[in-house]
Design a protein around this motif. Sequence first.
Motif, mmCIF file in Angstrom:
data_model
loop_
_atom_site.group_PDB
_atom_site.id
_atom_site.type_symbol
_atom_site.label_atom_id
_atom_site.label_comp_id
_atom_site.label_asym_id
_atom_site.label_seq_id
_atom_site.Cartn_x
_atom_site.Cartn_y
_atom_site.Cartn_z
ATOM 1 N N ASP A 26 17.348 25.902 18.755
ATOM 2 C CA ASP A 26 17.065 26.525 17.461
ATOM 3 C C ASP A 26 18.315 27.268 17.021
ATOM 4 O O ASP A 26 18.983 27.900 17.844
ATOM 5 C CB ASP A 26 15.869 27.486 17.576
ATOM 6 N N ASP A 27 18.628 27.216 15.738
ATOM 7 C CA ASP A 27 19.856 27.861 15.268
ATOM 8 C C ASP A 27 19.715 29.370 15.083
ATOM 9 O O ASP A 27 20.710 30.053 14.830
ATOM 10 C CB ASP A 27 20.351 27.216 13.964
ATOM 11 N N HIS A 28 18.520 29.902 15.225
ATOM 12 C CA HIS A 28 18.310 31.340 15.088
ATOM 13 C C HIS A 28 18.160 31.980 16.471
ATOM 14 O O HIS A 28 17.193 31.705 17.189
ATOM 15 C CB HIS A 28 17.074 31.634 14.241
ATOM 16 N N SER A 52 22.107 26.026 20.033
ATOM 17 C CA SER A 52 21.974 26.524 18.669
ATOM 18 C C SER A 52 21.991 25.426 17.610
ATOM 19 O O SER A 52 21.873 25.720 16.427
ATOM 20 C CB SER A 52 23.084 27.536 18.370
ATOM 21 N N ASP A 53 22.168 24.169 18.002
ATOM 22 C CA ASP A 53 22.066 23.063 17.046
ATOM 23 C C ASP A 53 21.775 21.774 17.798
ATOM 24 O O ASP A 53 21.727 21.753 19.031
ATOM 25 C CB ASP A 53 23.330 22.931 16.190
ATOM 26 N N ASP A 72 13.883 22.762 16.844
ATOM 27 C CA ASP A 72 13.704 23.009 15.417
ATOM 28 C C ASP A 72 14.158 21.760 14.662
ATOM 29 O O ASP A 72 14.864 20.909 15.202
ATOM 30 C CB ASP A 72 14.515 24.228 14.992
ATOM 31 N N MET A 75 18.665 22.444 11.144
ATOM 32 C CA MET A 75 19.737 23.195 11.794
ATOM 33 C C MET A 75 21.062 22.716 11.228
ATOM 34 O O MET A 75 21.170 21.566 10.782
ATOM 35 C CB MET A 75 19.707 22.975 13.308
ATOM 36 N N ASP A 79 20.989 17.941 12.848
ATOM 37 C CA ASP A 79 19.656 18.541 12.754
ATOM 38 C C ASP A 79 18.734 17.974 13.831
ATOM 39 O O ASP A 79 19.130 17.133 14.648
ATOM 40 C CB ASP A 79 19.066 18.354 11.353
ATOM 41 N N THR A 100 8.745 24.288 14.250
ATOM 42 C CA THR A 100 9.467 24.506 13.001
ATOM 43 C C THR A 100 8.609 25.220 11.969
ATOM 44 O O THR A 100 7.386 25.309 12.116
ATOM 45 C CB THR A 100 9.957 23.154 12.430
#
Length: 228
Positions: A26-28, A52-53, A72, A75, A79, A100
């Motif tokens: 997940d990028d967050h 993170s991606d 997710d 991203m 993605d 997501t």
Amino acid sequence: MADNETPRAGRAESGAGHAIRVLLVDDHQVVRRGLRTFLEVQDDIEVVGEASDGAEGVAAAGQLRPDVILMDVKMPGMDGIEALRKLRELDNAARVLVVTSFTEQRTVVPALRAGAAGYVYKDIDPEALAGAIRSVYAGHVLLQPEVAGALLSQDESNGGQGRGTSLTEREREVLGLIADGRSNREIARALVLSEKTVKTHVSNILMKLDLADRTQAALWAVRHGIGA
């Protein structure tokens, strides 16, 4: 970069003989931290890394060999959909559970076609998320009711239910067991058939339903109330 951690001693083992190894993509950072905090208190789940991606996630999946990846969709860079496709190309055995905030059908369908074993929203109850991880790890397809409803609506508009009427009773039994995560050998034992006969049934099911593989067959079964 992927966050590689060695499994901690003293974790309770899952029914399969070890804790379920989970990779978070997940990028967050705040989302990853929240997921890790909750999952680390689960006796049968081990968070083995973070990314993170999508590109980092694919690389980490190759290095860490997780059982389940929480992925997710949206991203930066690669993605989640493209990462799913790449994992499939690399024949990575990890089961991917999409987590997501995107609820649009145009996002759900590509993710499932790309190989996701499940699709849930980020507002899912934490205990339900843990259950979802266990479910996809066990070989099941897991969709939140809203996701399944959207897919069913689309499938009916495309004539999918009509295709199902061409299945024989035996093929529907085989399809139900596919949805339950059974292998051809397990299906053969359950239905007292040879593995060769089961393979023939699976091929016929895929042809009649115009599906590419067993994952799509399992999803189709779940959407139409067969098995799982």
